[in-house]
Design a protein around this motif. Structure first.
Motif, PDB file in Angstrom:
ATOM      1  N   ILE A 380      15.923   6.657   8.104  1.00 32.84           N
ATOM      2  CA  ILE A 380      14.478   6.889   8.143  1.00 32.84           C
ATOM      3  C   ILE A 380      13.717   5.567   8.241  1.00 32.84           C
ATOM      4  N   HIS A 381      12.769   5.497   9.161  1.00 33.02           N
ATOM      5  CA  HIS A 381      11.797   4.406   9.145  1.00 33.02           C
ATOM      6  C   HIS A 381      10.540   4.951   8.475  1.00 33.02           C
ATOM      7  N   TYR A 382      10.361   4.553   7.229  1.00 28.86           N
ATOM      8  CA  TYR A 382       9.232   5.013   6.438  1.00 28.86           C
ATOM      9  C   TYR A 382       8.199   3.893   6.421  1.00 28.86           C
ATOM     10  N   THR A 383       6.992   4.201   6.875  1.00 27.11           N
ATOM     11  CA  THR A 383       5.933   3.197   6.912  1.00 27.11           C
ATOM     12  C   THR A 383       4.757   3.662   6.062  1.00 27.11           C
ATOM     13  N   ALA A 384       4.260   2.754   5.237  1.00 29.85           N
ATOM     14  CA  ALA A 384       3.075   3.065   4.430  1.00 29.85           C
ATOM     15  C   ALA A 384       1.913   2.196   4.891  1.00 29.85           C
ATOM     16  N   TYR A 385       0.730   2.796   4.906  1.00 27.45           N
ATOM     17  CA  TYR A 385      -0.496   2.066   5.262  1.00 27.45           C
ATOM     18  C   TYR A 385      -1.382   2.014   4.013  1.00 27.45           C
ATOM     19  N   PRO A 386      -1.308   0.916   3.264  1.00 27.69           N
ATOM     20  CA  PRO A 386      -2.108   0.820   2.040  1.00 27.69           C
ATOM     21  C   PRO A 386      -3.604   0.843   2.362  1.00 27.69           C
ATOM     22  N   THR A 387      -4.379   1.193   1.371  1.00 31.07           N
ATOM     23  CA  THR A 387      -5.832   1.283   1.585  1.00 31.07           C
ATOM     24  C   THR A 387      -6.496  -0.085   1.582  1.00 31.07           C
ATOM     25  N   ARG A 388      -5.751  -1.126   1.114  1.00 31.78           N
ATOM     26  CA  ARG A 388      -6.358  -2.464   1.095  1.00 31.78           C
ATOM     27  C   ARG A 388      -5.320  -3.515   1.459  1.00 31.78           C
ATOM     28  N   LEU A 393       0.482  -5.373  -3.597  1.00 30.41           N
ATOM     29  CA  LEU A 393       0.643  -3.925  -3.444  1.00 30.41           C
ATOM     30  C   LEU A 393       1.742  -3.612  -2.414  1.00 30.41           C
ATOM     31  N   ARG A 394       1.715  -4.370  -1.323  1.00 33.00           N
ATOM     32  CA  ARG A 394       2.757  -4.154  -0.304  1.00 33.00           C
ATOM     33  C   ARG A 394       4.150  -4.368  -0.904  1.00 33.00           C
ATOM     34  N   ASP A 395       4.296  -5.431  -1.691  1.00 33.33           N
ATOM     35  CA  ASP A 395       5.594  -5.697  -2.333  1.00 33.33           C
ATOM     36  C   ASP A 395       5.980  -4.568  -3.279  1.00 33.33           C
ATOM     37  N   THR A 396       4.988  -4.053  -3.992  1.00 32.21           N
ATOM     38  CA  THR A 396       5.265  -2.962  -4.936  1.00 32.21           C
ATOM     39  C   THR A 396       5.741  -1.715  -4.189  1.00 32.21           C
ATOM     40  N   ILE A 397       5.087  -1.407  -3.091  1.00 28.04           N
ATOM     41  CA  ILE A 397       5.487  -0.225  -2.306  1.00 28.04           C
ATOM     42  C   ILE A 397       6.884  -0.428  -1.731  1.00 28.04           C
ATOM     43  N   ARG A 398       7.105  -1.623  -1.185  1.00 27.83           N
ATOM     44  CA  ARG A 398       8.415  -1.937  -0.619  1.00 27.83           C
ATOM     45  C   ARG A 398       9.521  -1.775  -1.678  1.00 27.83           C
ATOM     46  N   ALA A 399       9.251  -2.286  -2.870  1.00 25.11           N
ATOM     47  CA  ALA A 399      10.239  -2.172  -3.955  1.00 25.11           C
ATOM     48  C   ALA A 399      10.470  -0.712  -4.340  1.00 25.11           C
TER      49      ALA A 399
END
Lengths: 458, 458
Positions: A380-388, A393-399
């Motif tokens: 799966i290529h899972y991509t998130a688009y944070p609101t800011r 935050l990006r590191d937290t989502i990645r982790a």
């Protein structure tokens, strides 16, 4: 600088780029990484690559090998380092139709391999969106995957022999075209996927397969991943394992596609799970398209399929594929995103997606997610688009993605490799003994640590 | 001896064999090698294997891992060394039908894996004559091949995850069941085929494949290898790549078979080239046997086939397979022989056999030769029977086979590994830089050199 002077003397001044000429090499196409290389060396042969490495080794200069630079994890980040471009090693040294092998140098572009194979009535099955730029050395160094792995395996499975220049300039010749060769340690597979940290791949013997007599290609819409995986098993069983691709595009992907590339909009109202399926066969006595239609017809009667389109021509087939191959374009619309690449045993994919949706909603309410998957491989290529725009935050989502993947017996890097961006994940999740063994091997083969330093190993 | 005392304390006195009890472990079944081990340790778990290695590492005692001891190259020769038997690690830890994987310990016998898979409607495709004794740890450590490699690959291609105990007793857990996993160096494939010189494999995650709905199996006689290879291409194309086995038995093999096992005599007058071919398919809508008959019928009309028999029942299929699986029995009729295992690109097999026949006639006029081959993989087992018991002559013949193989772009070890008997060949023919890299890796992972010393590396 004495090192650059020596380099110019060795491979020619015109092949050593510095300053503004080198600056164009200082970024990843995603925009996630920028750097200023010491210089870019463009050797024209294996012997010149060896000469570059001898000089760099003597001077203790860091060297970052680079091919088409289509990676996604910062693997060619080269701040203050010498970038070693393999682009001029672009010869196809030979193709043997009888043994179905092609010998290609590191700088040969993947799409050119496709063309060269096609001219001989054969296929080089590795394929992915960046095929027009990605090069042999790069797709081997990252053990790239793509859309045909379900049948033909990743880059590693398609490579029989390698030529590698080591950190100190020694040339290791493993250029066999044999399918069976048990003469000592598997150094080939050690170099494949090592992201240029153990040696510089300069050429390879690659496997070709017979060109299919025909393809059967369809886009089908179903209600859940569970149904899709049931369908995969049905088509595999009914076609004798002829599935070449089984690609998942959810409704949200289809919506984005319709918005950004209206000419590629889904031909039916997108279902929760939309699958691009392709089967292929060398058999001249039956049409894969008719066989696929028959199998899907059975599934339709069984109520498994919501909607479906079967490609009736090569042009229609190409159009279905363009829907899938637009993924990078559709995904990387902003550098402020978190792109990931995770893999699972097939029975755990749905759980991951449910958990991740819930978790993202807590980490960043309002953040969007986009999923595209090589479903047949559990990738799966899972991509998130944070609101800011928030690196933390990006590191937290990645982790979080890595954590959920590992908790379900999955991998935090399926086909994109580790590079720079997944080093913290390696530190957090890779078996510690395996990390120790990796470090011991790195120290044994590159004692001065000049090959792509700071990559892969945390 | 303090070491043995400590060992007994760690794994139990009953599991440490010495003297007469250990003596039975001191030979290879071919009769080519005999030795007297220090002792035989039989740990019952991964933790106990780790404990054995910690003790051996501290004491500097050489350790030779052993499974079913079915090897052919002296890989378990253990003069004065501790033999580490994995036979008690014989649990199948689990089978997951949904993900088509089985987790098996190193001491599980190959045939048991076949049975366990069959109970779940699946197949573990690796198979060869010694399947009733060979164990998981052994077939992985030698990257064994066998009769289904043409479709399913060697042991390496069937292994997803590994558990390995290192020289100092650390346990490296690489037990993934993923098909895509790019998280660092490929340590799994480094351990596979390393013949126990880099670590002790204690368990593995192995791939299973769906059970075919049917088989098509035939014995065909043709006049030359060239015709046989043309036939292989025809059947591959006509069946969509469904060939599971393509095994070559020359007339001389058939003669020997008729003499030693009359019940397995060739059902037609042996041709120069006799091929056991098997295709298999999961498709329920057609019979592989009928499909094979149709393709062979076309070849018969084209005048390619001299004679043929198609198995009409499972019993007939088993009988055809027994003809092939009797190879070891038929070949190893005397210890005074030279058995080899070479591989070639398919277009060079015939040249090798011609050259070797001529060369043997010069080296030892009157010497007989026997050939059997996994033809679909280009893998020949060439055996010479010298006219006299002369170790020097045997070495000369062995060296000649390797030399002719390498001269034609072949390998001097296709599937049997290096062990003890091919160390001189490694020294003579392996790329010297590759040897240096192998030595560097060995020193990094086993600095005291206690793991299977004197094997693989010259």
């Amino acid at each position: 600088m004495a090192f650059l002077e020596a380099l110019r003397a060795e491979i020619g001044a015109a092949q050593v780029l510095t300053g503004a000429e080198a600056a164009g090499f200082g970024r990843e196409w995603t925009g996630h990484y920028h750097w200023t290389p010491l210089a870019v060396a463009r050797p024209g042969s294996t012997a010149e690559v060896a000469a570059v490495m001898r000089l760099a080794s003597a001077a203790g200069v860091a060297v970052v090998p680079v091919g088409g630079n289509t990676g996604l994890n910062g693997g060619t980040h080269a701040e203050g380092a010498l970038m070693l471009s393999l682009a001029r090693l672009n010869r196809v040294r030979g193709l043997n139709a009888a043994t179905r092998t092609v010998v290609a140098e590191a700088g040969v572009v993947l799409e050119r391999l496709h063309e060269v194979a096609a001219e001989a009535g054969l296929v080089f099955p590795l394929t992915f969106g960046a095929k027009g730029s990605a090069m042999v050395g790069g797709f081997l160094s990252t053990n790239a995957g793509g859309s045909n792995v379900v049948r033909h395996g990743s880059a590693r499975a398609l490579c029989l022999g390698l030529e590698v220049v080591l950190a100190d300039g020694r040339v290791m010749d493993l250029m066999t075209e044999l399918h069976k060769d048990n003469t000592g340690y598997d150094l080939r597979d050690l170099m494949i996927g090592a992201e240029g940290t153990l040696g510089v791949i300069t050429a390879a013997v690659l496997k070709l397969v017979p060109a299919p007599a025909g393809y059967g290609t369809a886009l089908i819409g179903v209600e859940s991943l569970e149904v899709a995986l049931d369908l995969l098993n049905r088509v595999q069983a009914g076609s004798g394992g002829a599935v070449e691709a089984f690609e998942f595009m959810p409704a949200r992907y289809m919506d984005r596609l319709a918005r950004l590339k209206p000419e590629l909009a889904c031909p039916f109202p997108p279902q929760p799970v939309n699958i691009l399926i392709e089967i292929a066969s060398t058999r001249a006595d039956e049409s894969p398209s008719a066989l696929l239609e028959e199998i899907l017809g059975g599934a339709l009667e069984a109520g498994l399929i919501g909607d479906a389109v079967i490609a009736g021509s090569e042009a229609q087939r190409r159009k279905l594929w363009l829907m899938r191959e637009s993924a990078a374009e559709i995904t990387f619309t902003t550098p402020n995103l978190v792109d990931t690449d995770v893999a699972f045993p097939l029975d755990r994919l749905e759980t991951f997606l449910h958990r991740m949706t819930a978790r993202l909603a807590v980490l960043d309410p309002g953040a969007e997610e986009l999923v595209i998957a090589h479903l047949g491989d559990g990738n799966i290529h899972y991509t998130a688009y944070p609101t800011r725009d928030d690196a933390g935050l990006r590191d937290t989502i990645r982790a979080a993605v890595a954590e959920e993947a590992v908790a379900l017996g999955g991998s935090f890097s399926a086909e994109h490799g580790v590079g720079l961006s997944k080093r913290p994940t390696m530190a957090a999740h890779k078996n510690p003994v395996a990390l120790e063994v990796m470090r011991a091997i790195k120290a044994a083969l590159d004692p001065r640590g000049i090959l792509n330093p700071g990559k892969t190993l945390p």
